[in-house]
Motif scaffolding. Structure first.
Motif, PDB file in Angstrom:
ATOM      1  N   GLY A 138     -22.844 124.116  71.158  1.00 35.03           N
ATOM      2  CA  GLY A 138     -21.527 124.152  71.803  1.00 35.03           C
ATOM      3  C   GLY A 138     -21.676 123.704  73.245  1.00 35.03           C
ATOM      4  O   GLY A 138     -22.793 123.562  73.771  1.00 35.03           O
ATOM      5  N   SER A 139     -20.541 123.501  73.901  1.00 36.73           N
ATOM      6  CA  SER A 139     -20.642 123.195  75.332  1.00 36.73           C
ATOM      7  C   SER A 139     -21.184 124.425  76.057  1.00 36.73           C
ATOM      8  O   SER A 139     -21.806 124.309  77.112  1.00 36.73           O
ATOM      9  CB  SER A 139     -19.283 122.787  75.902  1.00 36.73           C
TER      10      SER A 139
ATOM     11  N   PHE B 255     -23.635 124.521  79.291  1.00 36.23           N
ATOM     12  CA  PHE B 255     -23.460 125.142  80.623  1.00 36.23           C
ATOM     13  C   PHE B 255     -24.707 125.915  81.014  1.00 36.23           C
ATOM     14  O   PHE B 255     -25.188 125.822  82.135  1.00 36.23           O
ATOM     15  CB  PHE B 255     -22.244 126.068  80.646  1.00 36.23           C
TER      16      PHE B 255
ATOM     17  N   TYR C 174     -17.071 130.146  82.709  1.00 36.29           N
ATOM     18  CA  TYR C 174     -17.839 129.477  83.785  1.00 36.29           C
ATOM     19  C   TYR C 174     -18.390 130.527  84.742  1.00 36.29           C
ATOM     20  O   TYR C 174     -19.560 130.558  85.050  1.00 36.29           O
ATOM     21  CB  TYR C 174     -16.982 128.538  84.642  1.00 36.29           C
TER      22      TYR C 174
ATOM     23  N   ASN D 241      -8.516 124.124  81.093  1.00 34.01           N
ATOM     24  CA  ASN D 241      -8.096 125.367  80.460  1.00 34.01           C
ATOM     25  C   ASN D 241      -7.982 126.388  81.599  1.00 34.01           C
ATOM     26  O   ASN D 241      -8.954 126.541  82.343  1.00 34.01           O
ATOM     27  CB  ASN D 241      -9.165 125.801  79.454  1.00 34.01           C
TER      28      ASN D 241
ATOM     29  N   ASP E 103     -16.620 119.329  83.028  1.00 36.73           N
ATOM     30  CA  ASP E 103     -16.365 119.822  81.669  1.00 36.73           C
ATOM     31  C   ASP E 103     -15.304 118.927  81.044  1.00 36.73           C
ATOM     32  O   ASP E 103     -14.138 118.969  81.440  1.00 36.73           O
ATOM     33  CB  ASP E 103     -15.878 121.284  81.748  1.00 36.73           C
TER      34      ASP E 103
ATOM     35  N   ILE F 165     -14.482 118.799  77.750  1.00 37.83           N
ATOM     36  CA  ILE F 165     -14.324 119.308  76.379  1.00 37.83           C
ATOM     37  C   ILE F 165     -12.939 118.977  75.797  1.00 37.83           C
ATOM     38  O   ILE F 165     -12.801 118.869  74.589  1.00 37.83           O
ATOM     39  CB  ILE F 165     -14.604 120.833  76.342  1.00 37.83           C
ATOM     40  N   TYR F 166     -11.912 118.811  76.659  1.00 37.67           N
ATOM     41  CA  TYR F 166     -10.576 118.513  76.113  1.00 37.67           C
ATOM     42  C   TYR F 166     -10.259 117.020  76.119  1.00 37.67           C
ATOM     43  O   TYR F 166      -9.117 116.636  75.842  1.00 37.67           O
ATOM     44  CB  TYR F 166      -9.498 119.319  76.859  1.00 37.67           C
TER      45      TYR F 166
ATOM     46  N   SER G 243     -15.960 120.991  69.633  1.00 36.34           N
ATOM     47  CA  SER G 243     -15.104 122.128  69.276  1.00 36.34           C
ATOM     48  C   SER G 243     -13.602 121.848  69.326  1.00 36.34           C
ATOM     49  O   SER G 243     -12.836 122.529  68.654  1.00 36.34           O
ATOM     50  CB  SER G 243     -15.365 123.306  70.226  1.00 36.34           C
ATOM     51  N   LYS G 244     -13.157 120.909  70.135  1.00 36.11           N
ATOM     52  CA  LYS G 244     -11.705 120.810  70.356  1.00 36.11           C
ATOM     53  C   LYS G 244     -11.141 119.572  69.665  1.00 36.11           C
ATOM     54  O   LYS G 244     -10.662 119.672  68.550  1.00 36.11           O
ATOM     55  CB  LYS G 244     -11.415 120.824  71.861  1.00 36.11           C
TER      56      LYS G 244
ATOM     57  N   ARG H 273     -20.561 125.085  66.262  1.00 33.63           N
ATOM     58  CA  ARG H 273     -21.331 125.336  67.485  1.00 33.63           C
ATOM     59  C   ARG H 273     -22.166 124.127  67.902  1.00 33.63           C
ATOM     60  O   ARG H 273     -23.396 124.174  67.971  1.00 33.63           O
ATOM     61  CB  ARG H 273     -22.221 126.586  67.336  1.00 33.63           C
TER      62      ARG H 273
HETATM   63  C1  LIG Z   1     -12.715 124.619  79.196  1.00 33.86           C
HETATM   64  C2  LIG Z   1     -13.660 125.081  78.132  1.00 33.86           C
HETATM   65  N1  LIG Z   1     -14.961 124.773  78.257  1.00 33.86           N
HETATM   66  C3  LIG Z   1     -15.849 125.195  77.339  1.00 33.86           C
HETATM   67  C4  LIG Z   1     -15.467 125.953  76.226  1.00 33.86           C
HETATM   68  C5  LIG Z   1     -16.534 126.407  75.249  1.00 33.86           C
HETATM   69  O1  LIG Z   1     -16.475 125.721  74.037  1.00 33.86           O
HETATM   70  P1  LIG Z   1     -17.667 125.491  73.021  1.00 33.86           P
HETATM   71  O2  LIG Z   1     -18.822 126.323  73.396  1.00 33.86           O
HETATM   72  O3  LIG Z   1     -17.091 125.842  71.689  1.00 33.86           O
HETATM   73  O4  LIG Z   1     -17.992 124.012  73.111  1.00 33.86           O
HETATM   74  C6  LIG Z   1     -14.118 126.275  76.057  1.00 33.86           C
HETATM   75  C7  LIG Z   1     -13.676 127.091  74.910  1.00 33.86           C
HETATM   76  O5  LIG Z   1     -12.554 127.493  74.789  1.00 33.86           O
HETATM   77  C8  LIG Z   1     -13.186 125.817  77.039  1.00 33.86           C
HETATM   78  O6  LIG Z   1     -11.876 126.091  76.950  1.00 33.86           O
END
Ligand SMILES: Cc1ncc(COP(=O)(O)O)c(C=O)c1O
Length: 381
Positions: free
Chosen positions: A98-99, A103, A127, A173, A201, A203-204, A230-231, A239
């Motif tokens: 996962g991200s 991190f 974070y 987010n 980040d 991720i979106y 994930s998104k 994961r």
């Molecule tokens: C902004 C942001 N970064 C990271 C994540 C972590 O996601 P994942 O570990 O599933 O990649 C989320 C999960 O909601 C998120 O909203």
């Protein structure tokens, strides 16, 4: 009494507590509308599931290299070429758990205990909690509508002490708001000038309604770029995520990965090889998110929710509800009890000001969004 580490006392994720209350209600046979969860309600694309079944039959699923299987690293490099026009050598791609795993690896490799890392408030709570767990110092940057909920170089200049790191997220987010490519470039240039490590980040990315999501990978080779399956890729529970590594952190992140995780999970890596050919299916999810967003923006003002951060991407509306309450946690609890609609109080994302805001996730079905809006309008009538 045995010692328990101070760093273990990080705050809980309030969204998960809302989920627990919503599930208890559902178990009691009452209707629940999940607008609190930050995840797609779709499964992985059909081709990914087929690829996973084939891998289960044909692969013994041992460990992989710590930075991931070469074909997936190559597929991600090709994704940067086709999506952003960027040439990233596959050796700079690291597959992560996962991200979230990204991190941890990135922060461990880039920062020393006590280093100051700035981040927007409101922002994704993990974070700051990961930073705290690693004995780093989160530095909150209170952001609002004046800067479309993003940090600016002027805000960084105004801080009383120098920073070692800056985390940005676009789309973000809980707000869904985006940095323009120029704004991201300005922040990257600022960080380079001041010797601050930029963590972006992304991720979106892929879930964008207005504007362009630029990647920091094209702006600064020393930035840590984090992304995930994930998104947009709808593989949340698999994961799997990835990073674009700066050259100076490559070897330490590889060694940290070997020791902390041995390797990212093998089955999801093999399955994810199929996901880059699933654009039509994934874009149909994004089209649904857009319909949900438009429906809620049209209907929710009738329930008194009027002020939203610019919902340019991701699948969230961040509402200022100062006109309705000064206690978003109690408000959300009552809303769940009286309407069955589950939302996340803003305190999850902004401990100082989140008592007058909440996050609405519209990643679910359009029918659920419509019914949730109807119930909220009736509730507030
Ligand atoms: C902004 C942001 N970064 C990271 C994540 C972590 O996601 P994942 O570990 O599933 O990649 C989320 C999960 O909601 C998120 O909203």
């Amino acid at each position: 009494m045995l010692k328990v580490a101070r760093r273990a006392a990080i705050p809980p994720f309030i969204a998960m507590q809302v989920l627990r209350a919503a599930n208890a209600r559902a178990q009691a046979g009452e209707a629940v509308f999940h607008l609190e969860l930050g995840q797609p309600d779709t499964s992985a694309p059909a081709a990914v599931i087929e690829a996973a079944k084939r891998a289960l039959d044909s692969n013994r699923l041992g460990y992989t290299e710590a930075l991931g299987i070469p074909p997936l690293r190559q597929a991600i490099a090709a994704h940067y070429r086709s999506t952003y026009g960027l040439e990233i050598v596959p050796d700079r791609i690291a597959i992560t758990t996962g991200s979230s795993g990204g991190f941890m690896l990135g922060f461990l490799a880039a920062f020393e205990p006590g280093d100051r890392v700035a981040l927007a408030a409101p922002g994704y709570p993990a974070y700051r909690n990961i930073l705290l767990a690693l004995d780093l110092k989160p530095v909150d940057l209170p952001v609002g509508p004046e800067t479309r909920f993003h940090p600016t170089p002027a805000m960084l200049d105004a801080l009383p002490a120098p920073l070692e790191g800056l985390i940005v997220a676009s789309p973000a987010n809980p707000t869904g708001s985006m940095l323009t490519p120029d704004e991201l470039a300005e922040l990257a240039a600022y960080c380079r000038r001041k010797g601050i490590r930029l963590v972006s980040d992304e991720i979106y990315h892929g879930i964008v309604y207005e504007g362009i999501a630029a990647s920091a990978a094209g702006l600064d080779d020393s930035a840590i770029v984090i992304n995930s399956f994930s998104k947009y890729f709808s593989m949340t529970g698999w994961r799997l995520g990835w990073m674009v590594l700066p050259e100076d952190l490559h070897d330490s992140i590889e060694r940290l990965g070997q020791n902390l995780f041995i390797s990212p999970p093998t089955l999801p890596q093999l399955a994810a090889l199929a996901v880059f050919d699933c654009k039509a299916e994934l874009d149909a999810n994004v089209a649904r998110y857009r319909r949900n967003r438009d429906l809620l923006l049209r209907e929710l003002p009738k329930a008194g929710f009027r002020q939203f951060a610019p919902p340019e991407g991701a699948f969230y509306l961040y509402a200022d509800i100062g006109n309705l309450t000064n206690d978003s946690e109690a408000f959300c609890r009552r809303m769940l009890q009286e309407t069955g609609v589950a939302l996340t109080p803003g305190t999850d994302f902004d401990s100082a000001r989140g008592h007058r805001s909440l996050r609405i996730s519209f990643a679910g079905s359009t029918e659920d969004m419509a019914e949730a809006a109807r119930r909220l309008i009736r509730w507030r009538a």
